[in-house]
Design an enzyme around this catalytic site. Structure first.
Site, PDB file in Angstrom:
ATOM      1  N   CYS A 169       0.811  -1.223   0.000  1.00  0.00           N
ATOM      2  CA  CYS A 169       0.000   0.000   0.000  1.00  0.00           C
ATOM      3  C   CYS A 169       0.840   1.267   0.000  1.00  0.00           C
ATOM      4  CB  CYS A 169      -0.956  -0.032   1.186  1.00  0.00           C
ATOM      5  SG  CYS A 169      -1.966  -1.514   1.114  1.00  0.00           S
ATOM      6  N   HIS A 309      -2.315   8.237   5.805  1.00  0.00           N
ATOM      7  CA  HIS A 309      -2.588   6.899   5.274  1.00  0.00           C
ATOM      8  C   HIS A 309      -4.019   6.532   5.682  1.00  0.00           C
ATOM      9  CE1 HIS A 309      -1.704   3.089   3.551  1.00  0.00           C
ATOM     10  NE2 HIS A 309      -1.826   2.425   4.679  1.00  0.00           N
ATOM     11  N   GLU A 320      -0.865   5.926  13.546  1.00  0.00           N
ATOM     12  CA  GLU A 320      -0.460   7.041  12.683  1.00  0.00           C
ATOM     13  C   GLU A 320      -0.616   8.365  13.442  1.00  0.00           C
ATOM     14  OE1 GLU A 320      -2.427   7.336   8.876  1.00  0.00           O
ATOM     15  OE2 GLU A 320      -0.981   8.812   8.141  1.00  0.00           O
ATOM     16  N   LYS A 342      -9.277   8.300   2.109  1.00  0.00           N
ATOM     17  CA  LYS A 342      -9.774   6.926   1.967  1.00  0.00           C
ATOM     18  C   LYS A 342     -11.200   6.822   2.507  1.00  0.00           C
ATOM     19  CE  LYS A 342      -5.332   4.470   1.999  1.00  0.00           C
ATOM     20  NZ  LYS A 342      -4.351   5.512   2.311  1.00  0.00           N
ATOM     21  N   HIS A 347      -9.664   2.248  -0.090  1.00  0.00           N
ATOM     22  CA  HIS A 347      -8.218   2.008  -0.111  1.00  0.00           C
ATOM     23  C   HIS A 347      -7.834   1.328  -1.420  1.00  0.00           C
ATOM     24  CE1 HIS A 347      -4.199   1.382   0.897  1.00  0.00           C
ATOM     25  NE2 HIS A 347      -4.283   0.704   2.037  1.00  0.00           N
ATOM     26  N   PHE A 406       1.836  -3.326   3.946  1.00  0.00           N
ATOM     27  CA  PHE A 406       2.152  -4.652   4.479  1.00  0.00           C
ATOM     28  C   PHE A 406       3.620  -4.945   4.156  1.00  0.00           C
ATOM     29  CE2 PHE A 406      -2.257  -7.008   4.459  1.00  0.00           C
ATOM     30  CZ  PHE A 406      -2.717  -6.127   5.410  1.00  0.00           C
TER      31      PHE A 406
END
Lengths: 421, 81
Positions: A169, A309, A320, A342, A347, A406
């Site tokens: 991502c 994010h 975050e 998002k 996403h 990831f």
């Protein structure tokens, strides 16, 4: 590159292309994003009934035949068609029409987190049902993630550096950052950079459902992506692509290009902690933001807007927030506006960092911070100004965009508003 | 026009996204109809499915035109070309 070429060391954005669930083209998706609209809905690309998650943000206005020859449009995996669409849109927007010689100095870096998973799934089924002799000769070229860059280079004849980043991502942000470095060090005068993803297929849904990372708010799709809200229950998968045209400043100015903004900072780090969970102290995200600030030569108070994010998972949004507070200090963290788009777009995985860099550029151009929609119930662990539910006019000189993937990849880009001076 | 020719033209039109009027017996898949080497592999697979025949790789090199395919399939399937 010609002998003796010296780059200016500054890299600007001169063209934008975006294919998003809120619409294809910046004139389509930006007004809807600012209006606080969302694109999450029940899945239509496949029968979602067997899956624990039955919602996604799908691109519904994209026609591959608008961007590719009919034979190719019908065959290529959707992530390749998206890449060609976004890259072509960005090139058209930039007005860049390179000579044959210049084409050798212009490269492509369109990453994908996953590649052609739809095509892979279909062909795997063919192999099981009909045997290996029935598997398409296009399986390998349409499955490999680097074919987005390869295909775009073929369509536009671009013969400079051609490569691919695969960092889940954070792919889109890494692709723009790495392309920025390629131009900055003088290996290309311009790059077509960005990310593309088309993960809404049976095997993709099965895998992400099994990972238990997605929202299961199937009865209320519009409110499922709710970053930083106390009732968030996972991310909402989406598809799309975005591309930017990056150019050496001298090259862009010599041809009289319009300039959206400048890339000024690029930070990267690894969590070295867990395959899918973020570091429990937000340490990787903290270090990536600090590196971006250091490379930009800026302090936290220079940043007015962060495109987070902000996935809407329990872990990401809490950690975050913690990382922003650590990187910025309490005071600057309370001043800066933080939003997760998002909430509206879902996403888009490997495309997300590119779409969100585009959003930062548009936010600076329009001096408008896009909202985090579906923000209803405050979470004590998420206590920054998330621009809840309504876009906000604000002076934005510098924007920072976070992307985490990831594997523990963390990327932060810093973009500067362009003002003629 | 024979049944086999009709079906070869139909499959070719579908696989290569060409117009039916562009496809004649003398059309070369690569030189006239825009196929590349991977398209030819896929086209041959589609012929195998349409006609229920096996076309070994060694024979594919000889199938350059629509007419070549019609003759080959006619001989293999025992039906009149």
């Amino acid at each position: 590159m010609p002998e003796g070429y010296k780059p200016s060391g500054r890299v600007v954005v001169t063209g934008i292309g975006a294919i998003t669930p809120l619409g294809s083209g910046i004139d389509k998706f930006w007004p809807r994003l600012i209006a606080g609209e969302g694109a999450v809905d029940r899945i239509t690309h496949l029968d979602p009934t067997p899956f624990t998650t039955q919602i996604a943000a799908e691109v519904r206005d994209f026609n591959a035949e608008d961007w590719l020859e009919k034979k190719d449009a019908r065959k290529v995996d959707r992530f390749i068609a998206f890449a060609v669409g976004a890259a072509t849109m960005a090139l058209q927007d930039s007005g860049l029409q390179p000579t044959e010689d210049q084409k050798e100095e212009i490269g492509v870096l369109m990453g994908s987190g996953i590649g052609g998973l739809t095509f892979l799934g279909e062909q795997h089924r063919r192999q099981i049902e009909s045997g290996p002799g029935r598997v398409s000769p296009f399986l390998v070229p349409f499955m490999i993630p680097d074919m987005a860059s390869g295909y775009v280079s073929i369509v536009h004849g671009l013969k400079g550096p051609n490569t691919c980043v695969v960092t889940a991502c954070s792919t889109g942000a890494n692709s723009i950052g790495d392309a920025y470095h390629i131009i900055k060090r003088g290996d290309a005068v311009a790059m077509v950079a960005g990310g593309t993803e088309a993960p809404i297929n049976e095997i993709g849904m099965a895998g992400f459902c099994a990972a238990r990372a997605m929202s299961t708010r199937n009865d209320d799709p519009a409110r499922a992506s709710r970053p930083f809200d106390a009732e968030r229950d996972g991310f909402v998968i989406a598809e799309g692509a975005a591309s930017v045209i990056l150019e050496d400043l001298d090259f862009a100015q010599a041809r009289g290009a319009k300039i959206y903004g400048e890339i000024v900072g690029y930070g990267m780090s690894g969590d070295a902690f867990h395959m899918t969970q973020p570091d429990p102290n937000g340490d990787g995200a903290y270090r990536s933001m600090r590196m971006a600030l250091r490379t930009a030569g800026l302090t936290p108070s220079d940043i007015q807007y962060i495109n987070a994010h902000g996935t809407s998972t329990a872990y990401n949004d809490r950690l975050e927030t913690l990382a922003i507070k650590r990187a910025f200090g309490e005071e600057a963290a309370r001043q800066v506006l933080v939003s997760s788009t998002k909430s509206a777009i879902g996403h888009t995985l490997g495309a997300a960092g590119a779409i969100e860099a585009v959003i930062c550029l548009l936010a600076m151009q329009h001096q408008m911070a896009p909202p985090t929609i579906n923000y209803e119930v405050p979470d004590p662990d998420c206590d920054l100004d998330y621009v809840p539910n309504q876009a906000r006019p604000v002076v934005i000189q510098h924007a920072l965009s976070n992307s985490f993937g990831f594997g523990g990849h963390n990327v932060s880009l810093i973009l500067r508003r362009w003002t003629e001076s | 026009m024979s049944d086999i020719l009709n079906r070869v033209v139909k499959v070719t039109v579908e696989q290569l996204s060409v117009k039916p009027e562009e496809v004649t017996e003398s059309s070369s898949f690569i030189d006239d109809l825009g196929a590349d080497s991977l398209d030819v592999v896929e086209l041959v697979m589609a012929f195998e499915e349409e006609f229920g025949v096996e076309i070994p790789d060694d024979d594919v090199a000889n199938l350059k035109t629509v007419g070549d395919a019609v003759q080959y399939i006619g001989a293999r399937s025992g039906a009149p070309a």
